[in-house]
Design an enzyme around this catalytic site. Structure first.
Site, mmCIF file in Angstrom:
data_model
loop_
_atom_site.group_PDB
_atom_site.id
_atom_site.type_symbol
_atom_site.label_atom_id
_atom_site.label_comp_id
_atom_site.label_asym_id
_atom_site.label_seq_id
_atom_site.Cartn_x
_atom_site.Cartn_y
_atom_site.Cartn_z
ATOM 1 N N LYS A 118 0.801 -1.264 -0.107
ATOM 2 C CA LYS A 118 -0.024 -0.108 -0.288
ATOM 3 C C LYS A 118 1.002 1.401 -0.031
ATOM 4 O O LYS A 118 2.026 1.451 0.184
ATOM 5 C CB LYS A 118 -1.144 -0.021 1.577
ATOM 6 N N TYR A 131 17.132 29.318 9.645
ATOM 7 C CA TYR A 131 16.321 30.304 10.423
ATOM 8 C C TYR A 131 15.774 30.728 11.876
ATOM 9 O O TYR A 131 15.747 29.193 12.535
ATOM 10 C CB TYR A 131 14.986 29.920 9.582
#
Ligand code: PLP
Length: 366
Positions: free
Chosen positions: A35, A257
């Protein structure tokens, strides 16, 4: 030159891990669970390695079509069954086996016109409370299915919530054995965690079919209690890139950041062409393990969209172009298990491998 990031899929490792699943549950048949596009690896990339499985289990009808297009003629099981009545037409056309977990799916079957009766897996909700009939409703669902000319053999399945942890499966196993006690049919219970930890000692847990997913993709289902080395599993996906810049920091300089990392002393750092837009987890904070030229080091500061920073202190010779292994197999036989990176980011190997972004080229490798 294209941006240097790549995901490599290791075919031999997939084959090895599938053999480990077989060995964990001797004499059970094995569904290779593919899957989510084979847990992010690509169905087409795992198909050859997994064609020794007894069947493929998945839940997306488009993925089932892709498997048939690869000329797989063996069993395919739809783990969530049909989503609407017309899905049954595809099941008839492609000979798909499907899970029946709620009443409406039986109604649809009763109204379905087919030459070929369908093989179904009747699912019991034995305590996970996701899919399946309750123990009280299970028997009448079976009686209804069993009376339908559209239905061939009926098999039985359930899914464990705690096969990887201390709560274990006893309560669910007991529920399953009681609900199915006098019914004829094949049985399937075990995911990877149950197959590795419990199936070897208990034929009722092995049953007729096991459903290993994550272990076949080189992630330990019960990490950190056990790692892939403990279970003799091999990484099947390597996410690798390169250093595209090197910076020399002074004590007090910060990285990235939010300036969440501050150098305490002069140090060299490398900037890697890999960020959260590639599927690398943004929540991996300073200290997440990474390999540079096969040498283990750590990330520094926040992961940004297209880049992240690494500490080059343990690899003083590394320059731009140096190979960086975000997870998987590094140079000279080195390994960084995806589970270690996942843990540092507060997630699981499952999520990382499924999240590799479409912009990352995927290559089949040995
Ligand atoms: C995904 C899934 C599996 C495989 O689980 P792993 O933990 O990856 O081994 C097995 N059975 C069902 C019903 C599933 O949805």
């Amino acid at each position: 030159m294209p941006r240097p990031i790549q995901a490599l899929i290791h075919t031999a490792a997939l084959t090895h891990n599938l053999a480990r699943a077989r060995a964990a549950a001797p004499d059970a048949r094995v569904w290779a669970v593919v899957k989510a596009n084979a847990y992010g690896h690509g169905i087409e990339n795992v198909f050859q390695a997994f064609r020794g499985a007894d069947g493929f289990a998945l839940l997306d009808l488009e993925e089932a079509k892709r498997l048939r297009a690869l000329d797989w003629r063996g069993p395919i099981l739809l783990l969530e069954g049909c989503f609407e009545p017309r899905d049954l037409e595809l099941c008839s056309r492609l000979d798909l086996w499907h899970v029946v977990h709620r009443e409406a799916q039986i109604d649809w079957l009763a109204a379905h016109k087919t030459q070929l009766p369908h093989r179904v897996f009747l699912k019991l909700n034995s305590g996970m409370n996701r899919l399946g009939f309750t123990p009280q409703a299970f028997r009448s669902a079976w009686v209804r299915l069993n009376a339908l000319p559209q239905v061939d053999e009926i098999s039985f399945m359930t899914h464990f919530a705690d096969a990887d942890g201390p709560r274990g499966i006893e309560h669910q196993l007991k529920c399953f054995l009681e609900a199915t006690a006098d019914l004829q049919g094949e049985r399937s219970l075990s995911n990877s965690a149950a197959a590795l930890r419990l199936a070897g000692d208990d034929p009722q847990v092995r049953a007729d079919w096991v459903r290993p997913g994550i272990m076949t993709y080189g992630s330990a289902p019960d990490y950190p209690e056990h790692d892939i080395a403990h279970w003799d599993l091999q990484p099947t996906m390597t996410l690798r890139s390169q250093l595209i810049a090197v910076q020399h920091l002074q004590g007090g300089d910060t990285v990235g950041y939010g300036s969440t990392f501050t150098a305490e002393q002069p140090m060299r750092i490398g900037i890697v062409a890999c960020g959260y837009a590639d599927g690398y987890p943004r929540h991996a904070g300073t200290g997440t393990p990474v390999l540079v030229e096969g040498v283990r080091t750590r990330t520094l500061g926040r992961v940004s969209m297209d880049m992240l920073a690494v500490d080059l202190t343990p690899v003083p010779a590394a320059q731009c172009g140096a190979e960086v292994t975000l997870w998987g197999k590094g140079p000279r036989g080195t390994v960084l298990a995806i589970d270690e990176v996942a843990r540092a980011a507060g997630t699981l190997g499952y999520e990382l491998m499924c999240a590799v972004a479409p912009r990352v080229p995927v290559l089949a490798a040995a």
